[in-house]
Design an enzyme around this catalytic site. Structure first.
Site, PDB file in Angstrom:
ATOM      1  N   GLU A  52       0.814  -1.225   0.000  1.00  0.00           N
ATOM      2  CA  GLU A  52       0.000   0.000   0.000  1.00  0.00           C
ATOM      3  C   GLU A  52       0.847   1.275   0.000  1.00  0.00           C
ATOM      4  OE1 GLU A  52      -0.441  -2.608   1.939  1.00  0.00           O
ATOM      5  OE2 GLU A  52      -2.541  -3.263   1.819  1.00  0.00           O
ATOM      6  N   PHE A 108     -11.228  -7.093  14.412  1.00  0.00           N
ATOM      7  CA  PHE A 108     -10.189  -7.590  13.508  1.00  0.00           C
ATOM      8  C   PHE A 108      -9.805  -6.497  12.498  1.00  0.00           C
ATOM      9  CE2 PHE A 108      -9.016  -9.810   9.499  1.00  0.00           C
ATOM     10  CZ  PHE A 108      -7.784 -10.272   9.943  1.00  0.00           C
ATOM     11  N   GLN A 109      -8.526  -6.224  12.406  1.00  0.00           N
ATOM     12  CA  GLN A 109      -7.968  -5.202  11.504  1.00  0.00           C
ATOM     13  C   GLN A 109      -8.551  -3.822  11.739  1.00  0.00           C
ATOM     14  OE1 GLN A 109      -7.953  -6.886   7.470  1.00  0.00           O
ATOM     15  NE2 GLN A 109      -5.917  -7.698   7.944  1.00  0.00           N
ATOM     16  N   LYS A 112     -17.393  -0.279   6.848  1.00  0.00           N
ATOM     17  CA  LYS A 112     -17.926  -1.295   5.941  1.00  0.00           C
ATOM     18  C   LYS A 112     -19.441  -1.113   5.762  1.00  0.00           C
ATOM     19  CE  LYS A 112     -17.110  -6.101   4.802  1.00  0.00           C
ATOM     20  NZ  LYS A 112     -16.489  -7.361   5.171  1.00  0.00           N
ATOM     21  N   MET A 136      24.533   8.204   0.912  1.00  0.00           N
ATOM     22  CA  MET A 136      24.458   9.513   1.559  1.00  0.00           C
ATOM     23  C   MET A 136      24.806   9.425   3.044  1.00  0.00           C
ATOM     24  SD  MET A 136      24.160  12.644   1.155  1.00  0.00           S
ATOM     25  CE  MET A 136      23.245  13.369  -0.192  1.00  0.00           C
TER      26      MET A 136
HETATM   27  C1  FAD Z   1      19.079  14.260   0.713  1.00  0.00           C
HETATM   28  C2  FAD Z   1      18.361  15.568   0.507  1.00  0.00           C
HETATM   29  C3  FAD Z   1      19.091  16.719   0.266  1.00  0.00           C
HETATM   30  C4  FAD Z   1      18.443  17.917  -0.002  1.00  0.00           C
HETATM   31  N1  FAD Z   1      19.198  19.009  -0.329  1.00  0.00           N
HETATM   32  C5  FAD Z   1      18.584  20.125  -0.790  1.00  0.00           C
HETATM   33  C6  FAD Z   1      19.336  21.231  -1.302  1.00  0.00           C
HETATM   34  O1  FAD Z   1      20.560  21.217  -1.345  1.00  0.00           O
HETATM   35  N2  FAD Z   1      18.656  22.298  -1.777  1.00  0.00           N
HETATM   36  C7  FAD Z   1      17.278  22.344  -1.773  1.00  0.00           C
HETATM   37  O2  FAD Z   1      16.690  23.318  -2.270  1.00  0.00           O
HETATM   38  N3  FAD Z   1      16.555  21.338  -1.270  1.00  0.00           N
HETATM   39  C8  FAD Z   1      17.172  20.223  -0.795  1.00  0.00           C
HETATM   40  N4  FAD Z   1      16.398  19.189  -0.334  1.00  0.00           N
HETATM   41  C9  FAD Z   1      14.939  19.318  -0.325  1.00  0.00           C
HETATM   42  C10 FAD Z   1      14.435  20.056   0.906  1.00  0.00           C
HETATM   43  O3  FAD Z   1      14.430  19.182   2.004  1.00  0.00           O
HETATM   44  C11 FAD Z   1      13.013  20.620   0.662  1.00  0.00           C
HETATM   45  O4  FAD Z   1      12.153  19.586   0.282  1.00  0.00           O
HETATM   46  C12 FAD Z   1      12.965  21.676  -0.421  1.00  0.00           C
HETATM   47  O5  FAD Z   1      13.970  22.637  -0.245  1.00  0.00           O
HETATM   48  C13 FAD Z   1      11.605  22.342  -0.398  1.00  0.00           C
HETATM   49  O6  FAD Z   1      11.453  23.135  -1.509  1.00  0.00           O
HETATM   50  P1  FAD Z   1      10.271  24.188  -1.606  1.00  0.00           P
HETATM   51  O7  FAD Z   1      10.236  25.002  -0.361  1.00  0.00           O
HETATM   52  O8  FAD Z   1      10.437  24.862  -2.899  1.00  0.00           O
HETATM   53  O9  FAD Z   1       8.966  23.248  -1.768  1.00  0.00           O
HETATM   54  P2  FAD Z   1       7.815  22.791  -0.760  1.00  0.00           P
HETATM   55  O10 FAD Z   1       8.368  22.223   0.474  1.00  0.00           O
HETATM   56  O11 FAD Z   1       6.896  21.937  -1.561  1.00  0.00           O
HETATM   57  O12 FAD Z   1       7.085  24.140  -0.391  1.00  0.00           O
HETATM   58  C14 FAD Z   1       6.302  24.787  -1.335  1.00  0.00           C
HETATM   59  C15 FAD Z   1       5.881  26.148  -0.799  1.00  0.00           C
HETATM   60  O13 FAD Z   1       5.096  26.783  -1.805  1.00  0.00           O
HETATM   61  C16 FAD Z   1       3.864  27.206  -1.243  1.00  0.00           C
HETATM   62  N5  FAD Z   1       2.839  27.144  -2.281  1.00  0.00           N
HETATM   63  C17 FAD Z   1       2.181  26.054  -2.734  1.00  0.00           C
HETATM   64  N6  FAD Z   1       1.303  26.410  -3.680  1.00  0.00           N
HETATM   65  C18 FAD Z   1       1.410  27.752  -3.828  1.00  0.00           C
HETATM   66  C19 FAD Z   1       0.750  28.701  -4.653  1.00  0.00           C
HETATM   67  N7  FAD Z   1      -0.205  28.336  -5.508  1.00  0.00           N
HETATM   68  N8  FAD Z   1       1.098  30.003  -4.546  1.00  0.00           N
HETATM   69  C20 FAD Z   1       2.051  30.393  -3.652  1.00  0.00           C
HETATM   70  N9  FAD Z   1       2.699  29.535  -2.841  1.00  0.00           N
HETATM   71  C21 FAD Z   1       2.389  28.225  -2.937  1.00  0.00           C
HETATM   72  C22 FAD Z   1       3.600  26.274  -0.078  1.00  0.00           C
HETATM   73  O14 FAD Z   1       2.724  26.853   0.864  1.00  0.00           O
HETATM   74  C23 FAD Z   1       5.027  26.052   0.456  1.00  0.00           C
HETATM   75  O15 FAD Z   1       5.381  27.058   1.361  1.00  0.00           O
HETATM   76  C24 FAD Z   1      17.034  17.978  -0.004  1.00  0.00           C
HETATM   77  C25 FAD Z   1      16.297  16.833   0.275  1.00  0.00           C
HETATM   78  C26 FAD Z   1      16.947  15.631   0.513  1.00  0.00           C
HETATM   79  C27 FAD Z   1      16.114  14.405   0.761  1.00  0.00           C
HETATM   80  C1  TPP Z   2      12.840   5.376   4.506  1.00  0.00           C
HETATM   81  C2  TPP Z   2      14.165   6.021   4.795  1.00  0.00           C
HETATM   82  N1  TPP Z   2      15.013   5.454   5.687  1.00  0.00           N
HETATM   83  C3  TPP Z   2      16.211   6.017   5.945  1.00  0.00           C
HETATM   84  C4  TPP Z   2      16.576   7.184   5.322  1.00  0.00           C
HETATM   85  C5  TPP Z   2      17.926   7.836   5.628  1.00  0.00           C
HETATM   86  N2  TPP Z   2      18.752   7.877   4.409  1.00  0.00           N
HETATM   87  C6  TPP Z   2      18.865   8.973   3.644  1.00  0.00           C
HETATM   88  S1  TPP Z   2      19.816   8.743   2.289  1.00  0.00           S
HETATM   89  C7  TPP Z   2      20.131   7.154   2.720  1.00  0.00           C
HETATM   90  C8  TPP Z   2      21.009   6.267   1.875  1.00  0.00           C
HETATM   91  C9  TPP Z   2      20.405   5.952   0.563  1.00  0.00           C
HETATM   92  O1  TPP Z   2      21.140   4.911  -0.028  1.00  0.00           O
HETATM   93  P1  TPP Z   2      20.901   4.504  -1.528  1.00  0.00           P
HETATM   94  O2  TPP Z   2      19.453   4.289  -1.772  1.00  0.00           O
HETATM   95  O3  TPP Z   2      21.790   3.388  -1.879  1.00  0.00           O
HETATM   96  O4  TPP Z   2      21.296   5.831  -2.312  1.00  0.00           O
HETATM   97  P2  TPP Z   2      22.759   6.522  -2.411  1.00  0.00           P
HETATM   98  O5  TPP Z   2      22.824   7.557  -1.340  1.00  0.00           O
HETATM   99  O6  TPP Z   2      23.782   5.450  -2.237  1.00  0.00           O
HETATM  100  O7  TPP Z   2      22.765   7.134  -3.773  1.00  0.00           O
HETATM  101  C10 TPP Z   2      19.491   6.822   3.924  1.00  0.00           C
HETATM  102  C11 TPP Z   2      19.582   5.517   4.606  1.00  0.00           C
HETATM  103  C12 TPP Z   2      15.644   7.746   4.432  1.00  0.00           C
HETATM  104  N3  TPP Z   2      15.890   8.892   3.803  1.00  0.00           N
HETATM  105  N4  TPP Z   2      14.470   7.132   4.169  1.00  0.00           N
END
Ligand code: FAD
Ligand code: TPP
Ligand code: MG
Length: 569
Positions: free
Chosen positions: A49, A111-112, A161, A473
């Protein structure tokens, strides 16, 4: 006309324009599945799911509509929690429908039975428990309205249900929905707009921070026109990538933890930040105390709760970005900002030239090569769905997106296991798109059961596993901050080629740089799913990097350039 609650579910979905749903059956939702046989809606049988929720999410992000996922009560519903939280963090509109035990059994540990509205309260925009067939139609209409209006987000409808089995008179109500206390249509006061216009006029070093909201509001063309008229450069968040063409001269690139060094420097030196539909995530700001210290800040966001949440701003324009910019664009002055723009170009220096393609083949296969070749080969036109980790950041850096909704990735929750199912949903939303999954060897194994769904549905998605034998990472953090103690990050992987073949999916392995292009070409020619196991360098790291909580300009650079020609990386 008399209908059962179960039939009304499908009647309403049909009227919402739903053609495909993603789900998994079970006892408490069985009446609804039984009624499905009478309706022309395609049901995709997932293998877990969680997969159904990510598919609904990918469907919504790729096509701009609302994705729908269905599950039974108890474990079926709890398996949806990760997908709901993922959609909530990234403002993705999905509707999840779950079966619930009979209303008379609620509270008996039947159940569930699981209180899924209680469980999902913090990870949904709204949720409902429906205990009577009379309430099904109104609830579904409201759920779609809430999911897609204002700041989009996930809505869960839990239907007992007996509510599915009971009969009631069905007349579809077409009147516009009004919900007390719900105001998705706010717009800024004129005084605030005038203040913003004046700040923009006087700014010498302004930067636009373009976020996911520019795509969600359909404002990408307006943002571009705004930047072109005012000559203000744009920095993009991970979720905003593609909203402004990577090739646009005013597009600086990604900001934040793994953003470009010159982008973060420009932000730190700016005298005005214009935040357009972005929420100042900690991955974007680094240390809040030292974030853009000399900049005035204007924040345009549809959600008032985002204003002053992380970063205190001087002007807040609460409203839909598209509507606000339609108002502002004719009123802002066309300033010349060539000095500021050429200064940023200087900051870029050589590091802008990431000429990894023209370096001699050293015998090593780097993830950056794979992704850059994929970009070249698909001419930047693929719809790429990434998972979470190093490969996600390399994708953001080396695949240059020019179209909105061409990159789908889990940003806020950072959900490993997202990519494969989200790509399935994306392909249903955009059957003509060339869909590529870029996924790590770790995250792939979290939802790889959906290969069976891909095979059963004959879904043409191409899967590139960036196989570095590590939870890369996390390994990188251990390398930088835990003295290379690689606790629980090396992976012993299955043979991904054989695995895919077991599902009847064509697969190949690549460990040489010169085979990347041919493998991508061959995958593209094959009219069906293909998996490529790219065996890349195991201990490579993503640069630059702002350590968590550090100042945005305090970036860790690559110690010695491996494949960039510039030194500023
Ligand atoms: C491993 C990892 C590394 C990351 N590194 C980076 C990085 O280096 N740089 C980076 O940028 N991000 C990075 N991120 C992502 C980060 O965590 C955030 O998800 C991201 O920065 C959020 O971007 P955002 O604020 O544009 O979008 P969202 O979080 O989706 O926010 C959207 C915003 O827009 C607003 N909005 C929505 N609709 C409208 C509308 N119609 N009009 C006006 N406003 C609206 C919402 O209210 C909200 O405030 C990383 C994520 C991971 C998993
Ligand atoms: C469900 C979940 N568990 C743990 C993490 C923490 N986490 C962030 S990046 C990462 C490693 C990802 O490894 P892989 O999928 O092999 O990608 P790589 O970084 O090697 O490109 C982990 C464990 C996460 N982001 N999501
Ligand atoms: Mg890995």
């Amino acid at each position: 006309m008399m209908k059962t609650g179960a039939e009304i579910v499908w009647e309403c979905l049909k009227r919402e324009g739903v053609k495909t749903v993603f789900g998994y059956p079970g006892g408490a939702i069985l009446p609804t599945y039984d009624a499905l046989t009478k309706y022309d809606i395609h049901h995709v049988l997932v293998r877990h799911e969680q997969g159904a929720t990510h598919m609904a999410d990918g469907y919504a992000r790729a096509g701009g509509g609302v994705g729908v996922a269905i599950a039974t009560s108890g474990p079926g519903a709890t398996n949806m929690v990760t997908g709901l939280a993922t959609a909530m963090m990234d403002s993705s509109p999905i509707v999840c429908i779950t079966g619930q035990v009979g209303s008379k059994l609620i509270g008996t540990d039947a159940f569930q039975e699981c209180d899924i509205t209680g469980v999902t309260m913090p990870v949904t925009k709204h949720n409902y428990l429906v205990t009577s067939a009379n309430d099904v139609a109104r609830t579904i209409r409201e759920a779609f309205y809430i999911a897609k209006s204002g700041r989009p987000g996930p809505v869960l409808i839990d239907i007992t249900k007996d509510a599915q089995q009971g009969s009631t008179r069905f007349e579809y109500d077409e009147t516009p929905i009004q919900l007390p206390g719900y105001r998705p249509d706010l717009s800024p006061a004129e005084k605030e707009c005038l203040h913003a216009i004046s700040l923009i006029k006087h700014a010498k070093r302004p930067v636009i921070l373009a976020g996911h909201g520019i795509i969600l509001s359909g404002a990408t063309a307006l943002v571009r026109q705004f930047a072109e008229k005012t000559h203000i450069p744009m920095a993009i968040t991970l979720l905003g990538l593609g909203g402004i063409p990577a090739s646009h001269p005013l597009n600086l690139g990604m900001m934040g933890m793994h953003g470009e060094a010159w982008v973060n420097k420009a932000i730190q030196e700016a005298d005005l930040l214009l935040a357009f539909g972005m929420r100042f995530d900690d991955r974007v700001t680094g240390n809040l105390k030292t974030y853009a210290p000399n900049a005035k800040k204007i924040h345009i966001d549809i959600d008032p709760s985002e204003i002053n949440k992380n970063v205190k701003v001087d002007v807040a324009l609460v409203g839909d970005l598209k509507e606000v910019l339609e108002d502002l664009l004719p009123r802002v002055e066309a300033n010349d900002r060539s000095e500021w723009n050429s200064y940023i170009r200087e900051l870029k220096g050589d590091s802008a030239v990431r000429d990894i393609q023209n370096l001699p083949d050293s015998g090593h296969l780097y993830a950056a090569h794979v992704i850059n070749d994929l970009w070249r080969e698909t001419k930047g036109r693929a719809l790429v769905v990434t998972d979470v980790g190093q490969h996600q950041m390399w994708e953001a850096q080396y695949y240059h997106h020019d179209e909105p909704r061409s990159l789908i990735t889990s940003g806020g929750l950072g959900t490993m296991g997202f990519a494969l199912p989200a790509a399935v949903g994306a392909k249903f939303a955009r059957p003509d798109a060339e869909v590529w999954v870029v996924v790590g060897d770790g995250g792939f194994q979290m939802t790889m059961c959906e290969l069976a769904t891909i095979a059963q549905e004959k879904i043409d998605v191409k899967i590139a596993i960036i196989n570095n034998g590590f939870l890369g990472m996390v390994r990188q953090w251990q390398e930088f901050f835990y003295e290379k103690r690689y606790a629980a990050t090396p992976l012993v992987n299955p043979d991904f080629v054989k695995l895919a073949e077991a599902f009847g999916i064509r697969a190949m392995r690549v460990d040489q740089r010169h085979d990347v292009i041919t493998s991508v070409e061959s995958a593209r020619k094959h009219p069906g799913p293909v998996l490529i196991d790219f065996r890349v360098e195991q201990e490579d790291s993503v640069y630059p990097m702002v350590p968590a909580g550090a100042d945005l300009h305090a970036m860790i650079r690559r110690p010695s350039p491996i494949y960039e020609t510039g030194e500023d990386e």
